[in-house]
Design a protein around this motif. Structure first.
Motif, mmCIF file in Angstrom:
data_model
loop_
_atom_site.group_PDB
_atom_site.id
_atom_site.type_symbol
_atom_site.label_atom_id
_atom_site.label_comp_id
_atom_site.label_asym_id
_atom_site.label_seq_id
_atom_site.Cartn_x
_atom_site.Cartn_y
_atom_site.Cartn_z
ATOM 1 N N THR A 98 0.810 -1.220 0.000
ATOM 2 C CA THR A 98 0.000 0.000 0.000
ATOM 3 C C THR A 98 0.839 1.264 0.000
ATOM 4 O O THR A 98 0.715 2.092 -0.907
ATOM 5 C CB THR A 98 -0.944 0.009 1.222
ATOM 6 O OG1 THR A 98 -1.735 -1.177 1.204
ATOM 7 C CG2 THR A 98 -1.860 1.223 1.167
ATOM 8 N N ARG A 99 1.695 1.436 0.972
ATOM 9 C CA ARG A 99 2.460 2.678 1.092
ATOM 10 C C ARG A 99 3.752 2.650 0.285
ATOM 11 O O ARG A 99 4.331 3.702 0.011
ATOM 12 C CB ARG A 99 2.788 2.957 2.563
ATOM 13 C CG ARG A 99 1.574 3.196 3.438
ATOM 14 C CD ARG A 99 0.826 4.461 3.060
ATOM 15 N NE ARG A 99 1.591 5.651 3.332
ATOM 16 C CZ ARG A 99 1.549 6.330 4.472
ATOM 17 N NH1 ARG A 99 0.752 5.916 5.453
ATOM 18 N NH2 ARG A 99 2.271 7.407 4.648
ATOM 19 N N GLY A 331 -11.601 2.731 2.045
ATOM 20 C CA GLY A 331 -10.518 2.779 3.023
ATOM 21 C C GLY A 331 -10.037 4.199 3.241
ATOM 22 O O GLY A 331 -10.324 5.101 2.440
ATOM 23 N N ILE A 333 -6.478 6.456 4.470
ATOM 24 C CA ILE A 333 -5.055 6.477 4.824
ATOM 25 C C ILE A 333 -4.655 7.916 5.120
ATOM 26 O O ILE A 333 -4.716 8.786 4.250
ATOM 27 C CB ILE A 333 -4.170 5.924 3.693
ATOM 28 C CG1 ILE A 333 -4.586 4.499 3.324
ATOM 29 C CG2 ILE A 333 -2.706 5.949 4.093
ATOM 30 C CD1 ILE A 333 -3.817 3.927 2.153
ATOM 31 N N GLN A 338 -4.848 4.185 9.356
ATOM 32 C CA GLN A 338 -4.927 3.322 8.172
ATOM 33 C C GLN A 338 -6.105 2.382 8.365
ATOM 34 O O GLN A 338 -6.065 1.506 9.231
ATOM 35 C CB GLN A 338 -3.640 2.511 7.962
ATOM 36 C CG GLN A 338 -2.447 3.331 7.512
ATOM 37 C CD GLN A 338 -1.728 4.011 8.656
ATOM 38 O OE1 GLN A 338 -1.590 3.437 9.729
ATOM 39 N NE2 GLN A 338 -1.260 5.222 8.446
ATOM 40 N N GLN A 341 -6.871 -0.772 4.018
ATOM 41 C CA GLN A 341 -5.951 -0.301 2.985
ATOM 42 C C GLN A 341 -6.096 -1.048 1.660
ATOM 43 O O GLN A 341 -5.573 -0.601 0.641
ATOM 44 C CB GLN A 341 -4.506 -0.428 3.477
ATOM 45 C CG GLN A 341 -4.214 0.409 4.699
ATOM 46 C CD GLN A 341 -2.767 0.313 5.121
ATOM 47 O OE1 GLN A 341 -1.860 0.577 4.352
ATOM 48 N NE2 GLN A 341 -2.529 -0.083 6.368
ATOM 49 N N LEU A 346 -9.811 4.343 -1.963
ATOM 50 C CA LEU A 346 -8.976 4.816 -0.866
ATOM 51 C C LEU A 346 -9.070 6.337 -0.788
ATOM 52 O O LEU A 346 -8.932 7.033 -1.803
ATOM 53 C CB LEU A 346 -7.524 4.390 -1.074
ATOM 54 C CG LEU A 346 -7.222 2.894 -0.957
ATOM 55 C CD1 LEU A 346 -5.780 2.612 -1.319
ATOM 56 C CD2 LEU A 346 -7.531 2.389 0.446
#
Length: 1195
Positions: A98-99, A331, A333, A338, A341, A346
């Protein structure tokens, strides 16, 4: 049948070989061998796995579908991963999906040229391709290389030798006589053949392109008529006409809306269905969110992902709640939260998206839409560059959807996005607000004047002068009555009692006219609180509403600690809410702001005192908006609201479907009403244009240097800041080719003309610098005072060389000067008369023309620039300049052209002629200045002029003009070529000097080496979200390792705290020494930056300086003190303290990552401990928008 029965496995084969080796008898080996005894021979047989670069695929018959054979095909990007490749085909990284990671390569940005290796793969090489020329002598990263000159020489010799035995057939083509064509006969034959029917036999093969039918009238969803404006990469859609057959063209809607869509929404949906980039610039409350919702629904229908970005964290939380209720799989973030995710949609801030793109997040693979809400934040000086970076870095497969308030240059901005991504952007802009606004002036002060309200701008946008005059007269009458009763003493500010009376009267007026609820924008946090405090006696809710508010409030804070529920701010907000009054600003605790927002949305808050941030993207309209004041403090000084700021806040008025018009009221609390021009500009003014705030940060530079293929220069070239220059690149390339062609046609300058070349270079340098410096010299107060009418100047302009002139008028704003001179031209041939201005100015500096002209012919008045003034003498004549100019202008009229000059003109001419005949050398003003920088520049100008004298003797030659003309023509073209090459190079980028300077800073601080390769310090800095240099220095200089976690947290709070405080923190001597140590680290970085001229013009540098104002508060909080106690240590608002500690938590996480990279487990554990110490209680209370336990207001 098993596979082992067909082919013996490699393991068994190797085992058999080791036990019984069967070797050929070479060099008479021994007759037999003993079996080698190994404990674990498997270790010897281990082969490291390598990527599979080919695969076997079946080739089928196109007609029958049967497999004909198996073929081996190459796998693209075989073995590539996030550490080696930009490709979307690289292997995924499950641990950081994800990140992403700062050590990853980003995915290749859309619109960028292909990486070099892909370019080579696409290059078609012929047998005659010359591999010997332009060889790279030194490999990247090395200082020494290999000399290939002998290979080139041998290759050329072989080529010449082989060519001597070859007949050049192509040379024969140059002889046109061989291939002469009778055009007349050919034309007749073609015309005859065209009249005959075309017959095709089965054996005739014709290319498909020749049979292609063009301009087919096929119904396509992309076809949109009535486009009003367009550019190369952007097109404005006309929404004034209804969309025909919309539900036929989009038969299967991805999302159904419970209302009929507007035209602009339908047009946007059509473009989204076609996967086109869309820019929606619509009025406030027009319904831009519909476009975002359809994007999300469309991605879910396609089973892909979408990202919604917002400018502020609070808006992200609200959108999470709204979208989760609508779509479910959503989701969130943010820096500290978080949630889900892996969701299809998102929601995040733009900073998070940018970080994911730099870190090569695998979310990007399945990403179909990115929605940039409030894209006009791109003009924000502090954060605007984040939006540009994110837009530039998005891969080509992602569809960009931009939502914005109305901006004037939407087409230009869309054109930049389209050019950057190399795909057209469709612009959709609304024509008017769905709910029109009426703007009023309120002059009442309570009591009898409570209804003193005057319409200023009607719903059609017409400014009503009579309304303004009525308000002005009413205010004047009230002031006169006040003076009569209380004397002449008056103030521009209301005292608390008057303020209370005014608000009570206004609320009574609004209540009587059914104009509640109302948002009162008060552009000061303290004034919001004092206004709410003053209205303690005001009650706007019923008993039933009070019960709802009380029940909801208690349910929201029940998870807080008992002492946190008893905080003064909590009790104050609860009391205000129960009376229907809310407060909303950055000083309010986040959980309390959310309670206020929810109560306002439910209609329980009738009067909301809010600052400007409430209008930033939060969709909470009211019936009425009040401006407590139209002036704001922007951090430097007080100023009137800009039109865009006013429009953003006023746009909260008018609820679609509930109100026919929205009401905006401007309070006139001072003794004077704002000037009508100020009000017109603010209410009806043009919105501020979208402007690039792109800048280079150290983190960006290091991240791009690490991946190499995407360079910092590429980012600068693709920025909105450089868009204007990039549009000129094709034309500049054409001009460069033309200049090179003309240069090739000119003969080379012979050696005997070299001195004239040097003379040209010296003169050009002087004249260019003179043109730059002279306006600065004249603009000085001391010099400008000397430029009065009658001042004698020495000027050079076109054919007038070094002439005395009388100054008649000086316009220092436009730097133009009217000067009377004698109109006697130099008698050149016509070919020289038509030369450029530069030619004449250089000739005027040659030896034969450098002296003062002593001709005394007719007179003329010229309008000159500052660069035409060569000297300013100390001599001044007495003259009537106005009469001279008036007489001259009159004689320029055809019927007065033969009229004699007036007495004033004659007198001035006589004085000028007498001066010329006297051959007197006049004293001139010295080129000096009290400004050190200008003084040095003027000194350099004098040196450049003295340098000309070295080459002047070489100009005293026969046929000077003819010889110099050859030099001038070639030099001008060479200069033109050099200028064009500069404009096409990276050095022409506006931020290129800043980039070079920051590279020097990074090299000196050892973040990169001499070859710009990123070192360990650079890798650590890449992990930082902000303040990358100082955090890295603190970590690597071991400043933090030996400290307690509370001390570390307190020190690092200086990086995130930016507010002003009048309370001096009380800290121990140890903490004071630590503050000194951290300050020294910061100063050492600043010294290096000052050395290389970095940050002098950057306003954010001063704002980002260390601020230890909250160090005591954070220290005590990290030591587990209650929140009720730490707020007693400072005058900072509770909401600001919470925001600072939340940002500090993100900084501690960055330092923890840095400790992991350098391998410092002690610091890593302390950062973990510090993070846990501050992450507690009300500071990190869960958001009501993201909580799983949904709390609702009872009906």
């Amino acid at each position: 049948m098993k596979d082992d029965d067909i082919v013996e496995s490699s393991e068994k084969l190797l085992e058999k070989y080791v036990k019984n080796p069967n070797l050929p008898k070479l060099h008479d080996p021994k007759a037999n061998y003993t079996t080698r005894q190994l404990n674990s021979y498997e270790k010897l047989l281990h082969i490291p796995s390598c990527p599979q670069n080919t695969r076997i695929v079946a080739k089928r018959n196109e007609e029958s579908g049967k497999i004909e054979k198996f073929i081996e095909v190459q796998i693209e990007n075989a073995g590539s991963n996030a550490k080696t490749s930009f490709s979307l085909d690289r292997a995924p990284n499950q641990q950081q999906a994800t990140r992403g990671s700062a050590s990853n390569f980003m995915f290749w940005p859309g619109g960028f040229d292909l990486p070099p290796n892909e370019e080579i793969e696409k290059l078609e090489l012929n047998d005659d391709y010359n591999f010997y020329e332009k060889l790279l002598n030194v490999a990247p990263g090395f200082t020494n290389g290999i000399d290939f000159s002998h290979l080139v020489k041998n290759h050329n010799e072989k080529t010449v030798e082989s060519d001597s035995n070859t007949i050049d057939l192509l040379a024969a083509i140059d002889n046109e006589d061989i291939f002469k064509i009778d055009k007349e006969n050919v034309t007749k034959t073609v015309e005859t053949n065209l009249k005959k029917p075309l017959l095709l036999s089965e054996n005739v093969k014709i290319e498909d392109s020749l049979l292609e039918v063009k301009n087919r009238n096929v119904l396509q969803i992309k076809d949109t008529k009535n486009h009003t404006q367009s550019s190369e990469w952007a097109e404005l859609i006309d929404i004034s006409q209804p969309v025909k057959n919309f539900y036929d063209r989009v038969a299967d809607m991805a999302h159904q809306f419970p209302f009929e869509l507007d035209n602009f929404q339908k047009q946007a949906i059509l473009k989204l269905e076609s996967h086109d980039h869309v820019f929606v610039a619509a009025h406030t409350s027009a319904g831009k969110t519909v476009v975002a919702e359809y994007c999300i629904a469309l991605s879910m229908k396609h089973m892909t992902k979408s990202i919604y970005t917002s400018p502020i964290k609070a808006l992200s939380n609200q959108k999470y709640r709204d979208f989760k209720q609508t779509f479910g799989d959503v989701g969130l973030i943010t820096g500290d939260i978080q949630i889900n995710q892996t969701a299809s949609c998102l929601i995040m801030t733009t900073e998070i998206l940018r970080s994911m793109l730099y870190c090569g997040s695998d979310v990007t693979r399945d990403l179909e839409y990115v929605i940039f809400d409030e894209i006009h934040y791109l003009s924000d000086g502090e954060r605007g560059h984040v939006w540009e970076e994110a837009l530039i870095l998005l891969p080509s497969h992602v569809t960009i959807v931009m939502l914005s308030a109305t901006v004037p240059n939407y087409l230009e901005f869309a054109n930049w996005v389209g050019k950057t991504k190399r795909k057209k952007v469709y612009v959709i802009s609304t024509l008017k607000r769905p709910v029109p606004l009426q703007h009023f002036l309120y002059t009442g002060n309570g009591g009898k004047s409570r209804d003193d309200i005057f319409l200023l701008v009607d719903e059609n946008g017409k400014f009503l002068t009579e309304g303004y005059e009525k308000a002005k007269n009413c205010k004047a009458a009230r002031q006169k009555e006040f003076q009569k009763n209380f004397g002449s003493k008056q103030s521009n500010f209301l005292n608390p009692k008057q303020e209370k009376t005014m608000w009570e009267g206004l609320i009574g007026h609004l209540k009587k006219n059914d104009r509640l609820p109302v948002v009162a924008f008060t552009l000061s946090r303290n004034r919001c609180d004092t206004n709410a405090e003053a209205l303690k006696s005001c009650d706007l809710t019923t008993a039933r509403e009070k019960f709802k508010i009380s029940s909801f409030f208690k349910a929201c804070i029940q998870k807080l600690k008992t002492e946190d529920r008893e905080l003064p701010q909590v009790l104050t907000i609860q009391d205000c809410l129960e009376r229907g009054i809310g407060i909303h600003h950055s000083g309010i605790l986040p959980i309390l702001k959310e309670i206020v927002e929810m109560c306002f949305q439910s209609g329980l808050v009738k009067l909301l005192f809010a600052t400007e941030t409430f209008a930033m993207g939060v969709n909470m309209p009211a019936r009425t908006v009040i401006f407590d004041s139209i002036t704001k403090f922007d951090g430097k000084n007080s100023r009137n609201l800009e039109s865009a700021e006013y429009t953003q806040m006023a746009g909260r008025a008018g609820r679609r479907g509930l109100d026919s018009t929205g009401t905006v009221i401007i309070l006139c609390k001072t003794s004077e009403i704002p000037h009508p021009d100020v009000l017109k500009r603010m209410i009806l003014g043009r919105p501020i244009q979208l402007e690039s705030k792109f800048k280079l940060t150290y983190a960006m530079i290091l991240s791009l240097l690490r991946v190499e293929r995407v360079s910092v220069e590429d980012m600068m070239q693709h920025s909105f800041r450089e868009f204007g220059k990039q549009l000129k690149v094709p034309e500049n390339k054409k001009q460069l080719e033309l200049a090179e062609k003309k240069l090739a046609e000119l003969t080379e300058i012979s050696e005997h003309l070299t001195p004239l070349c040097n003379f040209y270079t010296a003169c050009k340098a002087f004249l260019d610098f003179h043109e730059e410096i002279m306006p600065k010299f004249i603009a000085q107060q001391k010099v400008s005072n000397e430029l009065k009418a009658g001042r004698v100047l020495i000027v050079t302009s076109e054919n007038h060389y070094n002439k005395y002139g009388i100054l008649l008028k000086a316009d220092l704003q436009s730097m133009t000067f009217k000067v009377l001179i004698m109109n006697s031209h130099n008698h050149f041939e016509e070919i020289y008369q038509k030369k450029s201005v530069l030619w004449h100015k250089i000739i005027a500096l040659s030896q034969n023309y450098n002296n003062l002209s002593n001709d005394n012919g007719d007179h003329t008045i010229l309008t000159l620039k500052a660069s035409d003034i060569m000297e300013i003498t100390r001599t001044i004549f007495k003259c009537d300049a106005e009469k001279i100019i008036l007489n001259w202008e009159q004689r320029q009229i055809p019927r007065f052209k033969d009229s004699p000059a007036g007495p004033s003109v004659v007198q001035a001419i006589n004085d000028l002629n007498a001066l010329i005949k006297s051959n007197t050398k006049l004293e001139c003003l010295s080129l000096t200045s009290q400004n050190i920088e200008l003084f040095e520049q003027l000194k350099q100008l004098v040196e450049l002029k003295e340098n000309i004298a070295i080459y002047q003797p070489y100009t005293n030659v026969p046929n000077f003009l003819e010889k110099f003309s050859q030099v001038f023509d070639r030099k001008i073209l060479e200069d033109r070529k050099e200028t064009l090459m500069f404009q096409l190079s990276n050095k022409n980028l506006s931020l290129y000097p800043d980039y070079c300077n920051k590279l020097l800073v990074l090299q000196e601080l050892k973040y990169i080496d001499e070859l710009n390769q990123v070192a360990l310090k650079g890798r650590v800095a890449c992990e930082m979200g902000q303040n990358e240099l100082i955090i890295t220095e603190l970590v690597l200089r071991n400043v933090l390792t030996n400290l307690e976690p509370a001390e570390i947290a307190a020190l690092l709070s200086s990086l995130v705290f930016q507010a002003k405080t009048d309370v001096e923190p009380s800290v121990s001597e140890k903490m004071k020494s630590l503050i000194q140590k951290v300050t020294e680290v910061e100063e050492s970085i600043r010294e290096v930056e000052m050395k290389y001229n970095v940050g002098k013009s950057d306003e954010t540098v001063e704002r980002d300086r260390l601020n230890f104002g909250l160090i005591e508060v954070v220290y005590e909080w990290a030591r587990n003190k209650p929140f009720s106690e730490i707020i007693q240590l400072t005058d900072i608002k509770e909401g600001v303290i919470v925001r600072c500690i939340q940002q500090l938590h993100e900084t501690l996480s960055d330092v923890k990552d840095a400790a992991r990279i350098i391998g410092d487990p002690v610091l890593h554990s302390k950062m973990e401990e510090a993070s846990n110490a501050i992450k507690r209680d009300i500071v990190f209370a869960a958001s009501l928008y993201t909580s799983n336990d949904t709390i609702t207001i009872t009906a």
